[in-house]
Design a protein around this motif. Structure first.
Motif, short mmCIF file in Angstrom:
data_model
loop_
_atom_site.label_atom_id
_atom_site.label_comp_id
_atom_site.label_asym_id
_atom_site.label_seq_id
_atom_site.Cartn_x
_atom_site.Cartn_y
_atom_site.Cartn_z
N MET A 124 0.82 -1.21 0.00
CA MET A 124 0.00 0.00 0.00
C MET A 124 0.85 1.26 0.00
N LEU A 125 2.03 1.20 0.64
CA LEU A 125 2.89 2.37 0.78
C LEU A 125 4.02 2.29 -0.24
N PRO A 126 4.09 3.20 -1.18
CA PRO A 126 5.12 3.16 -2.23
C PRO A 126 6.52 3.11 -1.65
N GLY A 127 7.32 2.21 -2.21
CA GLY A 127 8.72 2.13 -1.82
C GLY A 127 9.00 1.32 -0.57
N ARG A 128 7.95 0.82 0.09
CA ARG A 128 8.17 0.01 1.30
C ARG A 128 8.31 -1.46 0.93
N ARG A 129 8.96 -2.22 1.80
CA ARG A 129 9.14 -3.66 1.57
C ARG A 129 9.20 -4.37 2.90
N VAL A 130 8.98 -5.69 2.85
CA VAL A 130 9.14 -6.55 4.02
C VAL A 130 10.40 -7.38 3.80
N ARG A 131 11.24 -7.40 4.80
CA ARG A 131 12.45 -8.22 4.75
C ARG A 131 12.47 -9.12 5.98
#
Length: 409
Positions: A137-144
């Motif tokens: 939903m949030l541009p540029g965010r990721r899960v690591r």
């Protein structure tokens, strides 16, 4: 230890009278309170009172007359005592998943120059699913993800928030809350803990560990009933900084002013969204009340004793030739449940349930046993292992009917 030895421990147990607070069926040894807590005996009457007298008779006046509107804060303050937080840092609302979404989105917004939500592989699925949804939903965010033993070193200048479960749902491993929280803070990240398998079972000190954010459910050790409302915690120092992405009317500073523009409430109320589910909250309040008059130190001490007895009896009877302990042996490194691997764990679990010992199965190969100190005794544990030994010795689990899998395992 003999059965008589276990009964002696029960007689000396400072929590022995708590079992009378619960409506448990005769002939059942319930080892699944870590998944769904037993029903408090006072719950049906309290829910009936809420339905018949408060809703049925007093109707809408009950929002004021019976304190419905204050329930999220009142229950939150009661839970705060169990998790070592300040009363104004916990509020009851929505589900664990919804609360995770609120706090992850708020944490990401509070760290605009950072892109990463950091967690561990094998975390409880809803946590990872919600984190993935927030990142999409949030541009540029990721899960690591990083192995939990490497989490501290994996936190870097790009980490916005670290999200971990304090007690792992499958293995029962308990993480070092203070150390990991400090590691997150040292690198400028926020720390979010899922307490669903911790609250009501182990000692917690959110304030002492300087925890930023936390969530937890109400239907496990808090005995609030299936689908009970959840809770969320935000440290007081962050109340003015974080803003919920779900800006519902109950989170408004003046919900009954009915203004068009949204202005978040002060403190934890800003993390409310819609109208609180009063019937469910009435049940949860009775569940939380089962802890009145006891300390979490007493609860945690009994939990350690029950699990130590279970593990020792499994090994004394030689059952560890067929079962492999998946949980930490050290009591200080686990929560209030243990898991064992078996080549046909689902069938073993079903065979135990058929004999009145209710645990649960977690794919692919784990039988999970929960130990709820308020209503479980040492003799229950001793007897449960005796039945487990018989199921394994006789091969009862090989019966084809125990291989049938229902929708819920």
């Amino acid at each position: 230890m003999t059965l008589e030895d276990a009964r002696v421990l029960d007689a000396a147990d400072p929590l022995r009278d708590r079992r009378a607070l619960f409506a448990l069926p005769d002939g059942v040894i319930y080892l699944d309170g870590n998944s769904l807590g037993a029903m408090p005996a006072a719950t049906p009457a309290r829910v009936a009172e809420t339905v018949v007298a408060e809703w049925g008779r007093d109707l809408i006046t009950s929002w004021n007359a019976h304190g419905w509107i204050d329930a999220p804060r009142r229950l939150g303050a009661a839970i705060a005592r169990l998790v070592g937080a300040r009363e104004d840092e916990v509020i009851v609302a929505d589900s664990t998943s919804a609360n995770l979404f609120k706090l992850l989105a708020a944490a990401c917004a509070a760290r605009p120059g950072r892109t990463t939500i950091l967690s561990e592989p094998g975390n409880f699925p809803t946590d990872l699913y919600v984190a993935d949804g927030v990142a999409r939903m949030l541009p540029g965010r990721r899960v690591r993800t990083a192995a939990v033993d490497d989490i501290a070193s994996a936190i870097d200048a790009d980490t916005a928030v670290v999200m971990l479960t304090h007690v792992h749902y499958k293995t029962g491993r308990r993480l070092d809350m203070a150390a990991i929280t400090a590691a997150a803070h040292a690198r400028g990240a926020l720390m979010l803990w899922d307490l669903s398998h911790s609250v009501g079972a182990v000692e917690l000190d959110l304030a002492g560990c300087d925890v930023d954010l936390a969530v937890g459910c109400g239907y496990k050790y808090l005995n609030g009933g299936p689908g009970a409302p959840a809770f969320l915690h935000v440290a007081r120092r962050l109340h003015g900084e974080l803003r919920s992405p779900l800006s519902g009317w109950m989170g408004h500073g003046e919900p009954f002013a009915f203004r068009d523009d949204y202005a978040p409430a002060e403190g934890m109320a800003r993390f409310l969204c819609g109208t609180p589910p009063i019937l469910a909250m009435a049940a949860l309040e009775r569940g939380i009340a089962t802890f009145d008059g006891v300390t979490m130190r007493q609860v945690a001490a009994k939990s350690r004793g029950l699990i130590d007895l279970f593990v020792a009896e499994v090994e004394r009877r030689g059952l560890d030739t067929e079962l492999t302990l998946l949980s930490p042996r050290d009591a200080g490194s686990r929560g209030s449940h243990v898991s064992y691997a078996h080549r046909d764990a689902h069938a073993v679990c079903q065979a135990l349930i058929a004999r009145g010992v209710i645990g649960d199965f977690r794919a692919p190969d784990a039988v999970r046993f929960g130990f709820t100190p308020l209503y479980l005794g040492y003799a229950n544990v001793w007897r449960a292992v005796e039945i487990l030994a018989d199921v394994l010795a006789t091969g009862a689990w090989r019966d084809e009917r125990y291989r049938v899998r229902s929708a819920v395992t």
